[in-house]
Design a protein around this motif. Structure first.
Motif, short mmCIF file in Angstrom:
data_model
loop_
_atom_site.label_atom_id
_atom_site.label_comp_id
_atom_site.label_asym_id
_atom_site.label_seq_id
_atom_site.Cartn_x
_atom_site.Cartn_y
_atom_site.Cartn_z
N ASP A 17 -0.03 1.81 -4.84
CA ASP A 17 0.71 2.95 -4.28
C ASP A 17 0.57 4.23 -5.09
O ASP A 17 1.34 5.17 -4.92
N GLY A 18 -0.40 4.28 -5.98
CA GLY A 18 -0.60 5.50 -6.76
C GLY A 18 0.43 5.73 -7.83
O GLY A 18 0.52 6.82 -8.38
N PRO A 23 0.27 15.28 -3.23
CA PRO A 23 1.44 14.44 -2.96
C PRO A 23 2.17 14.12 -4.26
O PRO A 23 1.55 14.05 -5.33
N PRO A 24 3.49 13.92 -4.21
CA PRO A 24 4.28 13.71 -5.43
C PRO A 24 4.17 12.28 -5.96
O PRO A 24 5.15 11.56 -6.06
N ILE A 25 2.94 11.88 -6.29
CA ILE A 25 2.73 10.57 -6.90
C ILE A 25 1.88 10.76 -8.15
O ILE A 25 1.08 11.70 -8.23
N PRO A 26 2.03 9.89 -9.16
CA PRO A 26 1.29 10.08 -10.41
C PRO A 26 -0.23 10.16 -10.23
O PRO A 26 -0.88 11.03 -10.80
N CYS A 49 0.82 -1.20 0.00
CA CYS A 49 0.00 0.00 0.00
C CYS A 49 0.86 1.26 0.00
O CYS A 49 1.96 1.28 0.56
N GLY A 50 0.33 2.30 -0.60
CA GLY A 50 0.94 3.61 -0.51
C GLY A 50 0.29 4.40 0.61
O GLY A 50 -0.43 3.86 1.44
N GLY A 51 0.53 5.71 0.63
CA GLY A 51 -0.03 6.54 1.69
C GLY A 51 -1.54 6.59 1.65
O GLY A 51 -2.14 6.70 0.58
N MET A 52 -2.14 6.53 2.83
CA MET A 52 -3.60 6.59 2.90
C MET A 52 -4.02 7.30 4.18
O MET A 52 -3.23 7.45 5.12
N ASN A 53 -5.25 7.72 4.20
CA ASN A 53 -5.83 8.42 5.34
C ASN A 53 -6.26 7.38 6.38
O ASN A 53 -7.38 6.93 6.41
N THR A 54 -5.32 7.01 7.23
CA THR A 54 -5.56 5.93 8.17
C THR A 54 -5.04 6.30 9.55
O THR A 54 -4.23 7.22 9.70
N ARG A 57 7.44 6.95 -10.71
CA ARG A 57 7.66 8.38 -10.56
C ARG A 57 9.12 8.78 -10.70
O ARG A 57 9.44 9.84 -11.23
N GLY A 58 10.02 7.96 -10.20
CA GLY A 58 11.42 8.35 -10.14
C GLY A 58 11.71 9.11 -8.85
O GLY A 58 10.83 9.32 -8.02
#
Length: 278
Positions: free
Chosen positions: A261-262, A223-226, A189-194, A267-268
Motif C-alpha cells: 500500500d505504499g 498522493p499522501p503516502i510515503p 493493495c493500495g491505490g493503483m491505476n486500475t 503515515r498516520g
C-alpha cells in the motif's frame, strides 16, 4: 518462461479480465502457471487471451461471482482443462468511491450495501466454497485481494471499508477452517491505476479509477503516502500473489495479509477528524 515459481500450477482468478486480476493472470502465466480467468465481460476475457504468448494455458469463463453454480462450473472446467486446481485468487470487487454515509440516502444504503457485500464478500465466500475440495486434493491455496481499507479508514466509504474488513475476517477464518490442507492468505493493495468500477446501485458502474489517474498532470500533488513516487500500475502489485501461491516459497504462511500500500500504515492520520464540516 519456464522454471518460474509457479511452474505447473493451475489457477482460477475471479475478476481476471482487467486491473489487478488481469495483471495477476499475466504474471502467473509468466511464472509457469496455467490460468482460468473469470469475469462478466466476455470481450475483455478474450482480449487477455489474445494478448498472451501461449493462449493454450488460458481458459475463460464468463460469469458473475454472485452466482455460486457458475463458480462451481468454473472450478470444474479448470480441473477438466488443466487436470487440477492449485490456487484460487478471489479478486473481483467494486469500490464505493468514498461515498460517505452523510451523502447516502436510506434507499442507497440499502441497495448499495447488498450489491457491494454480494460482490466483495459473498463473491469470495462462494468462490472458496466452490474450490475448497479441489484445493484440498492438491494442498493448494487461496489468495484474496484485500485492501488498505481492510485495516484503515478512508480508503473508501463505510460500505467499501466494511466489506474489506469483512474480507480480512473471512480470510482469517478460512485459514483456520481449511488448515492444514489449504493455505489462505491475502494481498492488501493500495491505490493503483486500475479499471475498478463502482456499484450499479449508486450509478457508478461506468466510472473507473483509471479516469482519475488520466487527469493528473505535472502540477498535481502526490498522493499522501510515503512511497508516493512508486508505480501505481497493477503489474507492480503482483509479486506477493506469486509468493503466496508458491508452496515452495510460502509453505508455512497462512492467515496472513501482505500490505502493498505504499506505506499507508506508517503515515498516520492526514486529518484529525472526518466530520469537522458537518
Amino acid at each position: 518462461m519456464s522454471g518460474g515459481w509457479l511452474e505447473g500450477n493451475a489457477t482460477l482468478i475471479t475478476g481476471g479480465g482487467s486491473g489487478i486480476g488481469r495483471a495477476v493472470a499475466e504474471r502467473f502465466l509468466a511464472e509457469g502457471a496455467s490460468v482460468t480467468i473469470l469475469g462478466r465481460d466476455k470481450d475483455r476475457l478474450e482480449e487477455v487471451v489474445r494478448s498472451v504468448a501461449d493462449p493454450s494455458r488460458v481458459h475463460t469463463v464468463t460469469a458473475d461471482v454472485r452466482d455460486g453454480a457458475a463458480l462451481a462450473a468454473a472450478v470444474a472446467e479448470t480441473v477438466e482443462r488443466f487436470g487440477k486446481l492449485d490456487t484460487l485468487v478471489a479478486n473481483a470487487g467494486v469500490w464505493d468511491y468514498q461515498r460517505q454515509l452523510t451523502r447516502l440516502s436510506p434507499e442507497e444504503v440499502d441497495t448499495a450495501f447488498d450489491e457491494i457485500f454480494s460482490v466483495n464478500v459473498k463473491g469470495y465466500l462462494l468462490a472458496a466454497q466452490a474450490a475448497w475440495r479441489e484445493l484440498v486434493k492438491t494442498r493448494g491455496s487461496i489468495v484474496m485481494t484485500l485492501s488498505n481499507a481492510s485495516f484503515y479508514v478512508n480508503g473508501g466509504g463505510p460500505l467499501y471499508t466494511a466489506s474489506k474488513h469483512a474480507c480480512l475476517g473471512l480470510m482469517r477464518e478460512l485459514a483456520y477452517e481449511l488448515a492444514p490442507k489449504v493455505r489462505v492468505n491475502g494481498v492488501a493493495c493500495g491505490g493503483m491505476n486500475t479499471d475498478l468500477r463502482g456499484p450499479e446501485s449508486l450509478a457508478l458502474a461506468g466510472r473507473s479509477i483509471s479516469a482519475s489517474f488520466a487527469k493528473k498532470g505535472p502540477d498535481t500533488p502526490p498522493p499522501p503516502i510515503p512511497l508516493h513516487d512508486s508505480s501505481t500500475e497493477p503489474r507492480d502489485f503482483t509479486g506477493p500473489y506469486v509468493l503466496l501461491a508458491s508452496r515452495a516459497q510460502s509453505g508455512p504462511i497462512t492467515g496472513h495479509a501482505i500490505s502493498v500500500d505504499g506505506g499507508i500504515g506508517v503515515r498516520g492520520f492526514a486529518r484529525a477528524a472526518g466530520g469537522d464540516d458537518l
